[in-house]
Design an enzyme around this catalytic site. Structure first.
Site, mmCIF file in Angstrom:
data_model
loop_
_atom_site.group_PDB
_atom_site.id
_atom_site.type_symbol
_atom_site.label_atom_id
_atom_site.label_comp_id
_atom_site.label_asym_id
_atom_site.label_seq_id
_atom_site.Cartn_x
_atom_site.Cartn_y
_atom_site.Cartn_z
ATOM 1 N N PRO A 99 52.982 30.586 39.978
ATOM 2 C CA PRO A 99 51.736 30.135 39.345
ATOM 3 C C PRO A 99 50.753 29.516 40.339
ATOM 4 C CG PRO A 99 53.612 29.513 38.001
ATOM 5 C CD PRO A 99 54.177 30.022 39.294
ATOM 6 N N TYR A 100 51.290 28.801 41.326
ATOM 7 C CA TYR A 100 50.436 28.176 42.339
ATOM 8 C C TYR A 100 49.725 29.244 43.168
ATOM 9 C CZ TYR A 100 49.185 25.475 46.511
ATOM 10 O OH TYR A 100 48.510 24.903 47.564
ATOM 11 N N VAL A 101 50.464 30.267 43.597
ATOM 12 C CA VAL A 101 49.862 31.334 44.409
ATOM 13 C C VAL A 101 48.839 32.111 43.587
ATOM 14 C CG1 VAL A 101 50.300 33.334 45.877
ATOM 15 C CG2 VAL A 101 51.986 31.489 45.767
ATOM 16 N N LYS B 190 45.641 29.984 43.352
ATOM 17 C CA LYS B 190 44.895 29.997 44.611
ATOM 18 C C LYS B 190 44.287 31.379 44.877
ATOM 19 C CE LYS B 190 45.572 25.712 45.875
ATOM 20 N NZ LYS B 190 44.450 24.749 45.845
ATOM 21 N N PHE C 256 57.099 29.091 42.269
ATOM 22 C CA PHE C 256 55.920 28.914 43.121
ATOM 23 C C PHE C 256 54.804 29.880 42.756
ATOM 24 C CE2 PHE C 256 53.866 29.234 47.471
ATOM 25 C CZ PHE C 256 53.431 27.917 47.512
#
Length: 216
Positions: free
Chosen positions: A130-132, A135, A128
């Site tokens: 890379p997503y954080v 963002k 998770f």
């Protein structure tokens, strides 16, 4: 006002488009990346713009003609790899922010992740992270853009009906929230210029959505 909904085929954004269309206060324009996503909006009388966030900067800018405000609710989705996350959630967001600046579109509403702090990056599961990260830096870019931004940080998204009530604050404990409730919050953010320059987390709660947004 003409309000461009980026990522309009997404589950939250699609509901926002329908709610805006039904209320009739502003004109939603659905930005989608595939031709087979157009008809669902055209069938309800909503204009579409066919733009891929992986297009070049000029193409994105050209797609922002006659737009007054932007809601960015696009995401690469959980089925893609880290590369697509960076292309869409980070670079795509930044290209739209820069295109908005070029077109003198001041109002920009970002649908982010629940927690995009440095600590959240360090504590996120590896899959998770890379997503954080994406963002995190997209939010930083927006804060420094000079645009009239609002950043909305929803909790765990669920496919349940909106109760019309949320818990909304700068920081709340992680919890769940209806996708429809997020769309309801975004609608109120659009209506309330008092949210400019602010960001908040939201989960399902006990406060009326209209009052929660107005009073924040």
């Amino acid at each position: 006002m003409n309000i461009l909904i980026v990522g309009a085929n997404g589950q939250v954004a699609k509901q926002l488009v329908h709610k805006m269309k039904d209320e009739g206060k502003h004109n939603p324009i659905a930005m989608v990346r595939r031709e087979d996503q157009i008809e669902q909006f055209n069938s309800i009388g909503v204009e579409t713009r066919l733009i891929d966030l992986m297009d070049n900067q000029q193409t994105i800018e050209d797609g922002l003609n006659n737009i007054d405000s932007i809601v960015f609710s696009a995401g690469s989705g959980g089925h893609t790899g880290a590369d697509q996350t960076m292309f869409i959630d980070l670079d795509g967001a930044i290209k739209v922010i820069e295109a908005a600046k070029s077109k003198n579109i001041k109002r920009f509403i970002m649908v982010s992740s629940f927690d995009t702090t440095r600590q959240a990056i360090e504590e996120a599961p590896e899959s998770f992270r890379p997503y954080v990260i994406a963002k995190h830096y997209a939010d930083i870019w927006l804060r420094g853009s000079g645009l009239d931004y609002t950043i909305v940080h929803p909790g765990k998204l669920e496919d349940t009906p909106s109760t019309g009530k949320v818990k909304l604050a700068e920081q709340v404990e992680l919890g769940s929230i209806s996708r429809e409730a997020v769309a309801d919050v975004l609608l109120q953010v659009i209506y309330n210029e008092s949210t400019i320059g602010k960001e908040f987390q939201i989960i399902d709660g006990d406060e009326d959505i209209v009052e929660a947004v107005q009073n924040y």
